[in-house]
Design an enzyme around this catalytic site. Structure first.
Site, PDB file in Angstrom:
ATOM      1  N   ASN A   7       0.912  -1.198   0.086  1.00 55.93           N
ATOM      2  CA  ASN A   7       0.007   0.124   0.086  1.00 55.93           C
ATOM      3  C   ASN A   7       0.863   1.336   0.117  1.00 55.93           C
ATOM      4  O   ASN A   7       1.328   1.493   1.101  1.00 55.93           O
ATOM      5  CB  ASN A   7      -0.986  -0.119   1.383  1.00 55.93           C
ATOM      6  N   ARG A  95      -2.621  -2.064  -3.504  1.00 59.29           N
ATOM      7  CA  ARG A  95      -3.799  -1.486  -3.393  1.00 59.29           C
ATOM      8  C   ARG A  95      -3.728   0.006  -3.977  1.00 59.29           C
ATOM      9  O   ARG A  95      -2.749   0.520  -4.178  1.00 59.29           O
ATOM     10  CB  ARG A  95      -3.664  -0.844  -1.914  1.00 59.29           C
ATOM     11  N   HIS A 184     -12.884   2.520   0.421  1.00 57.43           N
ATOM     12  CA  HIS A 184     -12.930   1.512   1.516  1.00 57.43           C
ATOM     13  C   HIS A 184     -13.492   0.143   0.803  1.00 57.43           C
ATOM     14  O   HIS A 184     -14.155  -0.624   1.611  1.00 57.43           O
ATOM     15  CB  HIS A 184     -13.773   1.918   2.709  1.00 57.43           C
ATOM     16  N   ARG A 245     -12.493  14.992   8.683  1.00 55.03           N
ATOM     17  CA  ARG A 245     -13.125  15.026   7.487  1.00 55.03           C
ATOM     18  C   ARG A 245     -14.580  15.534   7.821  1.00 55.03           C
ATOM     19  O   ARG A 245     -15.311  14.768   8.602  1.00 55.03           O
ATOM     20  CB  ARG A 245     -12.983  14.021   6.554  1.00 55.03           C
ATOM     21  N   GLU A 388      -8.083  -5.693   5.204  1.00 58.70           N
ATOM     22  CA  GLU A 388      -8.016  -5.366   3.906  1.00 58.70           C
ATOM     23  C   GLU A 388      -6.460  -5.864   3.227  1.00 58.70           C
ATOM     24  O   GLU A 388      -6.841  -6.417   2.186  1.00 58.70           O
ATOM     25  CB  GLU A 388      -7.817  -3.872   3.653  1.00 58.70           C
TER      26      GLU A 388
END
Ligand code: AMP
Length: 402
Positions: A7, A95, A184, A245, A388
């Site tokens: 990643n 990813r 996601h 956020r 993940e």
């Protein structure tokens, strides 16, 4: 089969080596502050056996190529090494944040795939270039090894047009592909499959509401195993309230703040991404700190907590309507897996919709997949720890095995 999952971010590189025979983690590491004066590499080798042992090294890491070479040296090194040579890595899974409308499944990397990832850079200007750098260096380092790209957006490509289009001039879609993509996806896909297995049902028969609450937060409505709506949008700024956020706000806020604070649009954008959410409301972005502050009577922390849970609750209601009922609500990620107070408040007073938490099960600190709803709950409520990296490794293995 050993699969290396990479990643690659703009200044960091996370990696995990998995032995797919038992789906165990052989090594996991993170390289940080790439390009700064002093960077670092932290690696855990055989973490199941030695959970507390880790190697931490600080050194300048000028660029991503240096970072990848450092990772390889660590994986084969004398002290913390776990493999003899690069030949022991059978495939590499990457990813990639934004696959646009080009990818609804993982893809074996070739020139065409690289061109498509490049073409989607305008939709993810911070992430896709870094992801691509990781792929290009891996193709050099592991040139005889299959490299597979797994996209954050692919699980959401089954969302129907009525749900992914924005009611703005059509040219914004036809010219710039402005639409809801969602993110996601690897997490929502992984918890969907795992929840179906826990419920003892084939994945293409389950209706689920998956609730990923971590640093970033998003939810997905999953019908017969396929995603039909999600809360994030063109960017990961949309939807639920998050650590820093804002999630959904009146889109006119941009123009209002720019005018009254005399800020550029870029500065307003940064404010909504980095100084909003939980942090904007109470000055803290870690839910554990917020609970500690609430316990001392901090009103702003209490408000931030209530706002956060309220958005999850109202989206559960919306997605129950979208799906016409669900088999389960599935909580995952840092807050979703660990925070009984958020889960309790988000599911409070939903008996009329068939959702009843069992307070004891909700409060029990047990690892693994578990049911936390009461016996009389028509809709199951589950905790499914997300993974993940495993999802990317499994997708990579499936591609490599044809
Ligand atoms: P993630 O992005 O999935 O790693 O989640 C990170 C976030 O999860 C942190 O910012 C915390 O707010 C939250 N978190 C982690 N552990 C706990 C915990 N035990 N209780 C409440 N929140 C937690």
């Amino acid at each position: 089969m050993n699969i290396l999952v990479i990643n690659c971010g703009s200044s960091s590189l996370k990696y995990q080596l998995l032995d797919m025979t038992g789906e165990s983690v052989v090594a996991t590491g993170v390289i940080e502050r790439i390009g700064e004066e002093l960077g670092s590499i932290t690696q855990k080798s055989n973490p199941d056996k030695y959970p507390d042992a880790k190697s931490v090294e600080q050194l300048p890491i000028p660029n991503h190529e240096a970072a990848m070479r450092l990772m390889v040296d660590k994986l084969v090194g004398e002290d913390w090494g776990v493999i003899d040579s690069l030949r022991d890595i059978d495939a590499v899974g990457h990813r990639v944040v934004q696959g646009g409308e080009d990818f609804s499944a993982p893809a074996l990397v070739d020139k065409g795939v690289i061109r498509s990832i490049q073409a989607n850079i305008p939709l993810a200007p911070l992430h896709n270039p870094a992801n691509l750098t990781g792929i290009e260096i891996a193709l050099e380092l592991f040139h005889n090894t299959p490299n597979v790209a797994v996209f954050d957006t692919e699980f959401h490509q089954t969302i129907p047009q009525k749900a992914f289009m924005y009611p703005v001039p059509m040219e914004l879609y036809t010219e710039f592909k402005v639409r809801k993509y969602g993110f996601h996806g690897t997490s929502h896909k992984y918890v969907t499959r795992t929840a179906a297995a826990h419920l003892g049902k084939p994945v293409d028969t389950v209706n689920l509401i998956t609730v990923h609450l971590g640093n970033g937060c998003s939810m997905a409505a999953v019908e017969q195993g396929k995603c039909v709506d999600t809360t994030m949008g063109l960017t990961p700024l949309a939807g639920l309230m998050m650590g820093t956020r804002c999630g959904d706000v009146d889109p006119a806020i941009h123009a209002f703040v720019a005018k009254h604070r005399q800020m550029s649009l870029a500065d307003v954008d940064a404010m909504l991404n980095k100084q909003s959410g939980l942090f904007g409301v109470c000055g803290m972005n870690d839910m554990r700190d917020i609970h500690a502050a609430r316990a001392k009577g901090d009103d702003a922390a209490q408000l931030a907590f209530e706002m956060f849970a309220y958005r999850v609750k109202s989206t559960i209601g919306a997605y129950l309507a979208v799906l016409g009922g669900a088999d389960a609500v599935v909580f995952t990620a840092g807050i979703g897996e660990n925070d009984e107070d958020v889960r309790a408040l988000a599911c409070q007073d939903l008996e009329g919709l068939g959702i009843v938490l069992d307070p004891e099960k909700n409060g029990a600190r047990e690892p693994g997949v578990r049911t936390i709803s009461g016996r009389d709950s028509r809709v199951a409520v589950l905790i499914v720890p997300t993974d993940e990296e495993l999802e990317i490794a499994q997708a990579t293995q499936a591609i490599v095995n044809g």
